[in-house]
Design a protein around this motif. Structure first.
Motif, mmCIF file in Angstrom:
data_model
loop_
_atom_site.group_PDB
_atom_site.id
_atom_site.type_symbol
_atom_site.label_atom_id
_atom_site.label_comp_id
_atom_site.label_asym_id
_atom_site.label_seq_id
_atom_site.Cartn_x
_atom_site.Cartn_y
_atom_site.Cartn_z
ATOM 1 N N ARG A 1 40.470 37.364 34.564
ATOM 2 C CA ARG A 1 40.096 36.564 35.740
ATOM 3 C C ARG A 1 39.016 37.239 36.578
ATOM 4 N N GLN A 2 38.921 38.568 36.463
ATOM 5 C CA GLN A 2 38.023 39.312 37.346
ATOM 6 C C GLN A 2 36.969 40.028 36.513
ATOM 7 N N GLU A 3 35.923 39.288 36.120
ATOM 8 C CA GLU A 3 34.824 39.868 35.362
ATOM 9 C C GLU A 3 33.624 40.066 36.285
ATOM 10 N N GLY A 4 32.904 41.151 36.080
ATOM 11 C CA GLY A 4 31.723 41.426 36.885
ATOM 12 C C GLY A 4 31.951 42.365 38.043
ATOM 13 N N GLY A 5 33.218 42.612 38.391
ATOM 14 C CA GLY A 5 33.522 43.555 39.458
ATOM 15 C C GLY A 5 33.172 43.044 40.839
ATOM 16 N N GLU A 6 33.137 43.979 41.784
ATOM 17 C CA GLU A 6 32.818 43.673 43.174
ATOM 18 C C GLU A 6 31.863 44.729 43.709
ATOM 19 N N THR A 7 30.656 44.322 44.068
ATOM 20 C CA THR A 7 29.654 45.218 44.646
ATOM 21 C C THR A 7 28.978 44.498 45.811
#
Length: 237
Positions: free
Chosen positions: A52-58
């Motif tokens: 569900r959480q692809e690409g991370g958080e930046t």
């Protein structure tokens, strides 16, 4: 008297010429230490924390399909000669990506976050040097610790002395990599730069798990890419 002044003049000039310079150019020519802070991004292209959480958080949004998060750290380097520097440092992710829909094997409403800590040494070779600019490449080797934190978001609140509704599973391994970068001497002893690094992490093939089925999410070989900005201070010895 004139003869005495004539003898004293050259001696005085010779002593003055021996006063050491503190300019950036003079520091590069002799051994010195560099304390360097780094801030940037770490990305694991093939390792999201969940489907569900692809690409991370930046701060720049998601990056690719793996995990990505902010990275900060510090390097302490010894510049043994104009062409070589070596030292050690650490890098960590202070704001790990979080999956708030993690259910695990229990079906409970839970969250999952994964953070990173890298500690190791590095060797840099500086083939290009000018008065204010440098370009270099290097090798890194060290250890990596991945912390998977699982937290249950339901149930009654209880005092902390009775326990917390969270558990952390740690995975440890070693890492080797290569890096390239550049530096700009913008003031006396102060240096700013950029750095790009790619690492290969070697982790255990089997993850550790808790009694309720929460397991470490990274095993085997993992690739990581890091990009950062640096600010450093040169310390004469």
């Amino acid at each position: 008297m004139a003869a005495w002044l004539g003898a004293a003049g050259p001696a005085h000039a010779e002593n003055t010429s021996r006063v050491p310079s503190t300019s950036p150019e003079s520091l590069v020519g002799r051994p010195h230490t560099i304390a360097e802070l780094e801030a940037g991004i770490i990305a694991l292209p093939n390792a999201p924390i969940s489907r569900r959480q692809e690409g991370g958080e930046t701060p720049f949004g998601t990056i690719g399909k793996g995990d990505a998060t902010v990275l900060v750290g510090m390097h302490l380097l010894y510049r043994a000669s104009p062409a070589f520097a070596f030292g050690a440092g650490f890098l960590l992710g202070p704001q790990p990506t979080s999956d708030t829909q993690y259910g695990g094997q229990t079906g409970l409403k839970r969250s999952h976050a994964r953070s990173y800590l890298l500690v190791g040494g590095e060797l840099r070779y500086i083939p290009f040097r000018s008065k204010t600019l440098e370009a270099w490449f290097g090798l890194t080797v060290g250890g990596v610790i991945i912390a998977d934190r699982f937290s249950t978001d339901t149930g009654e609140k209880v005092p902390a002395i009775l326990g917390v509704p969270a558990v952390t599973v740690r995975t440890e391994g070693y890492t080797v990599g290569v890096e390239v970068g550049g530096s700009w001497v913008f003031a006396d002893r102060w240096v700013a730069g950029i750095i790009a690094r790619t690492d290969r992490w070697k982790l255990p093939d089997s993850p550790q798990c808790t009694s309720i089925g929460d397991c470490g999410t990274l095993t085997g070989t993992v690739e990581s890419i890091q990009f950062g900005l640096t600010i450093g201070y040169r310390i004469p010895l």
